[in-house]
Design a protein around this motif. Structure first.
Motif, PDB file in Angstrom:
ATOM      1  N   ASN A  68       0.837  -1.211   0.000  1.00  0.00           N
ATOM      2  CA  ASN A  68       0.000   0.000   0.000  1.00  0.00           C
ATOM      3  C   ASN A  68       0.868   1.257   0.000  1.00  0.00           C
ATOM      4  OD1 ASN A  68      -2.332  -1.485   0.021  1.00  0.00           O
ATOM      5  ND2 ASN A  68      -2.577  -1.430   2.241  1.00  0.00           N
ATOM      6  N   PHE A  69       2.007   1.188   0.710  1.00  0.00           N
ATOM      7  CA  PHE A  69       2.956   2.312   0.717  1.00  0.00           C
ATOM      8  C   PHE A  69       3.519   2.535  -0.683  1.00  0.00           C
ATOM      9  CE2 PHE A  69       7.683   3.177   1.184  1.00  0.00           C
ATOM     10  CZ  PHE A  69       7.545   4.557   1.187  1.00  0.00           C
ATOM     11  N   PHE A  70       3.898   1.448  -1.348  1.00  0.00           N
ATOM     12  CA  PHE A  70       4.488   1.577  -2.685  1.00  0.00           C
ATOM     13  C   PHE A  70       3.478   2.174  -3.664  1.00  0.00           C
ATOM     14  CE2 PHE A  70       7.555  -1.185  -0.754  1.00  0.00           C
ATOM     15  CZ  PHE A  70       8.745  -0.890  -1.397  1.00  0.00           C
ATOM     16  N   ARG A  71       2.203   1.742  -3.545  1.00  0.00           N
ATOM     17  CA  ARG A  71       1.155   2.279  -4.415  1.00  0.00           C
ATOM     18  C   ARG A  71       0.949   3.771  -4.157  1.00  0.00           C
ATOM     19  NH1 ARG A  71      -1.486  -2.609  -4.144  1.00  0.00           N
ATOM     20  NH2 ARG A  71      -2.650  -2.029  -2.276  1.00  0.00           N
ATOM     21  N   ALA A  72       0.872   4.135  -2.869  1.00  0.00           N
ATOM     22  CA  ALA A  72       0.668   5.550  -2.497  1.00  0.00           C
ATOM     23  C   ALA A  72       1.845   6.391  -2.986  1.00  0.00           C
ATOM     24  CB  ALA A  72       0.509   5.674  -0.981  1.00  0.00           C
TER      25      ALA A  72
ATOM     26  N   ARG B 215       1.687   7.140  -6.597  1.00  0.00           N
ATOM     27  CA  ARG B 215       0.645   8.152  -6.843  1.00  0.00           C
ATOM     28  C   ARG B 215       1.180   9.545  -6.505  1.00  0.00           C
ATOM     29  NH1 ARG B 215      -2.924   9.861  -3.086  1.00  0.00           N
ATOM     30  NH2 ARG B 215      -2.618   8.018  -1.780  1.00  0.00           N
ATOM     31  N   TRP B 216       1.947   9.670  -5.413  1.00  0.00           N
ATOM     32  CA  TRP B 216       2.481  10.981  -4.992  1.00  0.00           C
ATOM     33  C   TRP B 216       3.559  11.503  -5.933  1.00  0.00           C
ATOM     34  CZ3 TRP B 216       3.496   8.575   0.452  1.00  0.00           C
ATOM     35  CH2 TRP B 216       2.302   8.540   1.194  1.00  0.00           C
ATOM     36  N   PHE B 217       4.500  10.615  -6.283  1.00  0.00           N
ATOM     37  CA  PHE B 217       5.724  11.090  -6.950  1.00  0.00           C
ATOM     38  C   PHE B 217       5.949  10.522  -8.358  1.00  0.00           C
ATOM     39  CE2 PHE B 217       6.592  11.294  -2.340  1.00  0.00           C
ATOM     40  CZ  PHE B 217       6.823  12.660  -2.226  1.00  0.00           C
ATOM     41  N   GLY B 218       5.058   9.632  -8.796  1.00  0.00           N
ATOM     42  CA  GLY B 218       5.184   9.094 -10.151  1.00  0.00           C
ATOM     43  C   GLY B 218       6.349   8.134 -10.326  1.00  0.00           C
ATOM     44  N   GLU B 219       6.878   7.594  -9.224  1.00  0.00           N
ATOM     45  CA  GLU B 219       7.976   6.622  -9.293  1.00  0.00           C
ATOM     46  C   GLU B 219       7.972   5.804  -8.001  1.00  0.00           C
ATOM     47  OE1 GLU B 219      11.701   8.767  -9.558  1.00  0.00           O
ATOM     48  OE2 GLU B 219      11.088  10.191  -8.024  1.00  0.00           O
ATOM     49  N   THR B 220       8.747   4.720  -7.974  1.00  0.00           N
ATOM     50  CA  THR B 220       8.812   3.904  -6.757  1.00  0.00           C
ATOM     51  C   THR B 220       9.762   4.564  -5.750  1.00  0.00           C
ATOM     52  OG1 THR B 220      10.723   2.606  -7.466  1.00  0.00           O
ATOM     53  CG2 THR B 220       8.542   1.811  -8.172  1.00  0.00           C
ATOM     54  N   PRO B 221       9.653   4.192  -4.457  1.00  0.00           N
ATOM     55  CA  PRO B 221      10.590   4.742  -3.461  1.00  0.00           C
ATOM     56  C   PRO B 221      12.049   4.448  -3.817  1.00  0.00           C
ATOM     57  CG  PRO B 221       8.771   3.624  -2.361  1.00  0.00           C
ATOM     58  CD  PRO B 221       8.631   3.327  -3.817  1.00  0.00           C
ATOM     59  N   GLY B 222      12.294   3.257  -4.371  1.00  0.00           N
ATOM     60  CA  GLY B 222      13.663   2.898  -4.764  1.00  0.00           C
ATOM     61  C   GLY B 222      14.189   3.790  -5.878  1.00  0.00           C
ATOM     62  N   GLU B 223      13.331   4.048  -6.877  1.00  0.00           N
ATOM     63  CA  GLU B 223      13.718   4.938  -7.984  1.00  0.00           C
ATOM     64  C   GLU B 223      13.966   6.356  -7.471  1.00  0.00           C
ATOM     65  OE1 GLU B 223      11.153   2.651 -11.502  1.00  0.00           O
ATOM     66  OE2 GLU B 223      10.300   4.362 -10.434  1.00  0.00           O
TER      67      GLU B 223
ATOM     68  N   SER C 197      17.385   6.376  -5.745  1.00  0.00           N
ATOM     69  CA  SER C 197      18.549   6.248  -6.635  1.00  0.00           C
ATOM     70  C   SER C 197      18.704   7.495  -7.499  1.00  0.00           C
ATOM     71  CB  SER C 197      18.440   4.982  -7.503  1.00  0.00           C
ATOM     72  OG  SER C 197      17.283   5.049  -8.299  1.00  0.00           O
ATOM     73  N   ARG C 198      17.560   8.136  -7.878  1.00  0.00           N
ATOM     74  CA  ARG C 198      17.645   9.351  -8.679  1.00  0.00           C
ATOM     75  C   ARG C 198      18.308  10.474  -7.907  1.00  0.00           C
ATOM     76  NH1 ARG C 198      14.084  13.301  -9.901  1.00  0.00           N
ATOM     77  NH2 ARG C 198      12.328  12.369  -8.821  1.00  0.00           N
ATOM     78  N   ARG C 199      18.178  10.458  -6.588  1.00  0.00           N
ATOM     79  CA  ARG C 199      18.782  11.504  -5.757  1.00  0.00           C
ATOM     80  C   ARG C 199      20.131  11.082  -5.162  1.00  0.00           C
ATOM     81  NH1 ARG C 199      13.800  12.417  -6.270  1.00  0.00           N
ATOM     82  NH2 ARG C 199      12.894  14.491  -6.061  1.00  0.00           N
TER      83      ARG C 199
END
Length: 337
Positions: free
Chosen positions: A313-317, A320-328, A331-333
């Motif tokens: 549910n966290f990954f889905r939310a 929705r918030w940032f248009g990418e996964t928490p892992g992405e 790594s982008r930052r």
């Protein structure tokens, strides 16, 4: 009813910009039922919708849809209330923008600012919210023009952003925009924003003073606490931050903690332009950014700290918030963990 407000300091800068454009603001304030004398009271605040009407009438009276760009000509630290002085005493513009985001509600509650590192620079993005009236485009353009002019004034350098992002279609006359921003313009953008070169924001400020910065932080923090303490949104957010690590907080628990009935909590939040579900979602989103910046926290730990019993549910939310996964996002930052 609680409405979003703008500080008299910022309203005064807007009035000065409009008067430069030939608008008789004394007459205009009288027409709109606003108190012109209150512009000189540092504790006065003006309703967001009143400021929107002011912009709309000023554009109609002047015939100049780019009148907001006049804000670049009225630069003085006091327009940002105590926040202007906090910016000046910061080590560099990067630290200054971090403070601006933290204290921005002192200047005006209708704006949401975000300051984020980009692969090769920094982005300061802006969203303006209306109350009952949709916000005026000129309000956002004025904010960007003033912010950039203030940066140039503080640094003494002709800072040229990599890009100026503006919502809506390009106007027929681009000249005022080119003159004020002196940088590439991107219209129909997702957000209003200034995209800066890294070096411009990391160079030391001539007015940097750590002792003064701490003093201004204290003043700004005290003002914000005093200003926010009456807001149920602020109180409920604090309760949510405290309860989230124990699981998703139920509305009745938050209401009880604030000594309110569920119905009163919902009504007060509605009056302040939000709802319980929206506030919960916004609080989680803000905390997610903070937690992901702490590389010692695993994604699973972040999910539980945000009150998600099921990490999916966290990954889905998050998507929705940032248009990418928490892992992405990490790594982008350049954040590992």
């Amino acid at each position: 009813m609680s409405e979003r407000t703008t500080s008299s300091n910022w309203a005064l800068a807007i009035v000065q910009a409009l008067e430069l454009g030939g608008v008789d603001c004394v007459a205009l304030f009288a027409e709109l039922g606003m108190d012109y004398a209150a512009l000189n009271d540092p504790d006065a605040r003006f309703p967001q919708d009143g400021m929107t009407r002011l912009w709309q009438r000023a554009v109609a009276l002047s015939g100049n849809p780019a009148i907001g760009l006049n804000m670049a000509q009225v630069v003085r630290p006091a327009s940002f209330h105590v926040v202007g002085y906090a910016l000046m005493s910061s080590r560099n513009l990067r630290d200054g923008f971090t403070r601006l985001v933290r204290y921005q509600r002192i200047i005006g509650e209708g704006a949401d600012l975000n300051f984020l590192p980009q692969p090769d620079g920094y982005a300061l993005t802006l969203v303006i919210h209306g109350d009952r009236l949709p916000p005026a485009r000129q309000s956002a353009e004025a904010s960007l023009a003033y912010c950039l002019a203030f940066c140039r004034w503080m640094t003494g350098k002709p800072i040229r952003p990599r890009e100026i992002r503006l919502q809506g279609p390009a106007p027929a006359d681009l000249v005022p925009y080119q003159q004020v921003f002196q940088a590439p313009l991107k219209f129909n953008a997702e957000h209003y924003g200034l995209i800066f070169e890294r070096a411009d924001l990391e160079a030391p400020l001539p007015s940097a003073n750590e002792a003064l910065a701490q003093l201004h932080d204290r003043f700004a923090g005290e003002y914000l606490a005093r200003f926010c303490s009456s807001r149920v949104t602020h109180q409920a957010r604090q309760v949510l931050c405290r309860l989230l690590p124990q699981g998703e907080p139920r509305r009745e628990v938050v209401a009880q903690t604030l000594h309110l009935s569920q119905r009163t909590l919902q009504r007060r939040l509605q009056e302040e332009g939000t709802s319980y579900q929206q506030l919960l979602d916004d609080t989680r989103r803000e905390l997610a950014e903070q937690y992901l910046g702490q590389v010692d926290l695993t994604l699973l730990e972040v999910a539980y700290l945000l009150g998600f019993a099921d990490p999916s549910n966290f990954f889905r939310a998050f998507r929705r918030w940032f248009g990418e996964t928490p892992g992405e996002y990490r790594s982008r930052r350049g954040l590992v963990g």
